[in-house]
Write a protein that holds these residues in place. Structure first.
Motif, mmCIF file in Angstrom:
data_model
loop_
_atom_site.group_PDB
_atom_site.id
_atom_site.type_symbol
_atom_site.label_atom_id
_atom_site.label_comp_id
_atom_site.label_asym_id
_atom_site.label_seq_id
_atom_site.Cartn_x
_atom_site.Cartn_y
_atom_site.Cartn_z
ATOM 1 N N ALA A 1 0.982 -1.263 0.146
ATOM 2 C CA ALA A 1 -0.095 -0.115 0.163
ATOM 3 C C ALA A 1 0.876 1.083 -0.044
ATOM 4 N N SER A 2 1.966 1.291 0.711
ATOM 5 C CA SER A 2 2.678 2.152 0.683
ATOM 6 C C SER A 2 3.449 2.534 -0.624
ATOM 7 N N PHE A 3 3.794 1.541 -1.031
ATOM 8 C CA PHE A 3 4.479 1.791 -2.683
ATOM 9 C C PHE A 3 3.486 2.384 -3.514
ATOM 10 N N LEU A 4 2.295 2.076 -3.529
ATOM 11 C CA LEU A 4 1.145 2.813 -4.333
ATOM 12 C C LEU A 4 0.914 4.120 -3.910
ATOM 13 N N ILE A 5 1.041 4.267 -2.571
ATOM 14 C CA ILE A 5 0.680 5.768 -2.031
ATOM 15 C C ILE A 5 1.616 6.629 -2.343
ATOM 16 N N MET A 6 3.036 6.211 -2.580
ATOM 17 C CA MET A 6 4.242 6.863 -2.896
ATOM 18 C C MET A 6 4.365 7.138 -4.200
ATOM 19 N N VAL A 7 3.874 6.328 -5.120
ATOM 20 C CA VAL A 7 3.744 6.466 -6.474
ATOM 21 C C VAL A 7 2.669 7.550 -6.792
ATOM 22 N N ALA A 8 1.674 7.574 -6.152
ATOM 23 C CA ALA A 8 0.657 8.592 -6.388
ATOM 24 C C ALA A 8 1.030 9.940 -5.858
ATOM 25 N N ALA A 9 1.811 9.956 -4.846
ATOM 26 C CA ALA A 9 2.050 11.059 -4.203
ATOM 27 C C ALA A 9 3.386 11.701 -4.851
ATOM 28 N N GLY A 10 4.042 11.122 -5.634
ATOM 29 C CA GLY A 10 5.183 11.726 -6.197
ATOM 30 C C GLY A 10 4.632 12.225 -7.580
ATOM 31 N N ALA A 11 3.551 12.051 -7.885
ATOM 32 C CA ALA A 11 3.043 12.807 -9.220
ATOM 33 C C ALA A 11 2.609 14.264 -9.196
ATOM 34 N N THR A 12 2.828 14.733 -7.761
ATOM 35 C CA THR A 12 2.456 15.956 -7.413
ATOM 36 C C THR A 12 3.756 16.871 -8.025
ATOM 37 N N ASN A 13 4.684 16.273 -8.256
ATOM 38 C CA ASN A 13 5.750 16.988 -9.031
ATOM 39 C C ASN A 13 5.852 17.121 -10.257
ATOM 40 N N MET A 14 5.019 16.974 -11.047
ATOM 41 C CA MET A 14 4.677 17.152 -12.424
ATOM 42 C C MET A 14 4.322 18.555 -12.932
ATOM 43 N N PHE A 15 4.743 19.317 -12.337
ATOM 44 C CA PHE A 15 4.199 21.029 -12.653
ATOM 45 C C PHE A 15 4.596 21.379 -13.706
ATOM 46 N N GLY A 16 5.885 20.654 -14.509
ATOM 47 C CA GLY A 16 6.262 21.257 -15.900
ATOM 48 C C GLY A 16 5.153 20.557 -16.807
#
Length: 198
Positions: free
Chosen positions: A27-42
């Motif tokens: 579950a933490s793997f999936l949560i971290m995958v989704a949370a990292g998408a917030t850095n796609m500002f570019g």
């Protein structure tokens, strides 16, 4: 009688799997995958620039406040110490959804145009959703795998980097080149994954 015992054993095994530390790691793997998408500002910053009418300096400051908010995890750490991990995850999901919905509303002109300082403030506060997901996943996994916490931290943080690639592939497959749809995808996907694993 053997059938009842079999169902009881199966239910017991299922409960053990769902509440076990390895399922928590998944579950933490999936949560971290989704949370990292917030850095796609570019990927969607040009849409903000053209639609709302910001110049490059304003856009750079907006990115600064986004990064500042996502890297200050004091509040999430305090809440994690005082409450259960699911509370931290729920707050992070709400902040994330709020952030991307507000950006989407601004770009599609469904709300009155915010002043620049209002946009900076709400981006900074709502970008803190990433620190909530990070704090919840990292602290919980370190507690469950205390004997090998350095390996667990390395693996979990690498999923944040992989998340950009995974989300970009999903974006290409689902949204084609619609950056407005990307903003909604990042918002609801991250919030949904967090809510599923509360």
């Amino acid at each position: 009688m053997a059938t009842v015992q079999g169902w009881t054993d199966m239910r017991s095994l299922s409960l053990q799997v769902i509440t076990g530390r390895w399922f928590l790691m998944f579950a933490s793997f999936l949560i971290m995958v989704a949370a990292g998408a917030t850095n796609m500002f570019g990927l969607y910053s040009s849409e903000i620039k053209s639609t709302i009418g910001y110049d490059q300096t304003t856009l750079n400051l907006l990115n600064f406040f986004k990064d500042f908010g996502s890297n200050v995890g004091i509040l999430s750490g305090l809440i994690n110490e005082l409450t259960s991990p699911w509370v931290v995850l729920a707050i992070g999901a709400i902040l994330n959804l709020f952030r991307y919905l507000m950006i989407w509303f601004s770009i599609t002109k469904r709300v009155v145009r915010l002043t620049v300082w209002q946009m900076y403030l709400y981006i900074c506060i709502s970008a803190n959703s990433q620190s909530f997901a990070n704090t919840d996943s990292l602290v919980t996994c370190v507690k469950n795998f205390s004997e090998s916490h350095d390996i667990v931290l390395g693996i979990l943080k690498s999923y944040v980097g992989l998340s950009r690639a995974i989300t970009t592939l999903l974006y290409s497959a689902i949204c084609y080149d619609d950056t407005k749809a990307l903003i909604l995808l990042i918002g609801w996907l991250s919030a949904t994954i967090s809510v599923v694993f509360l």
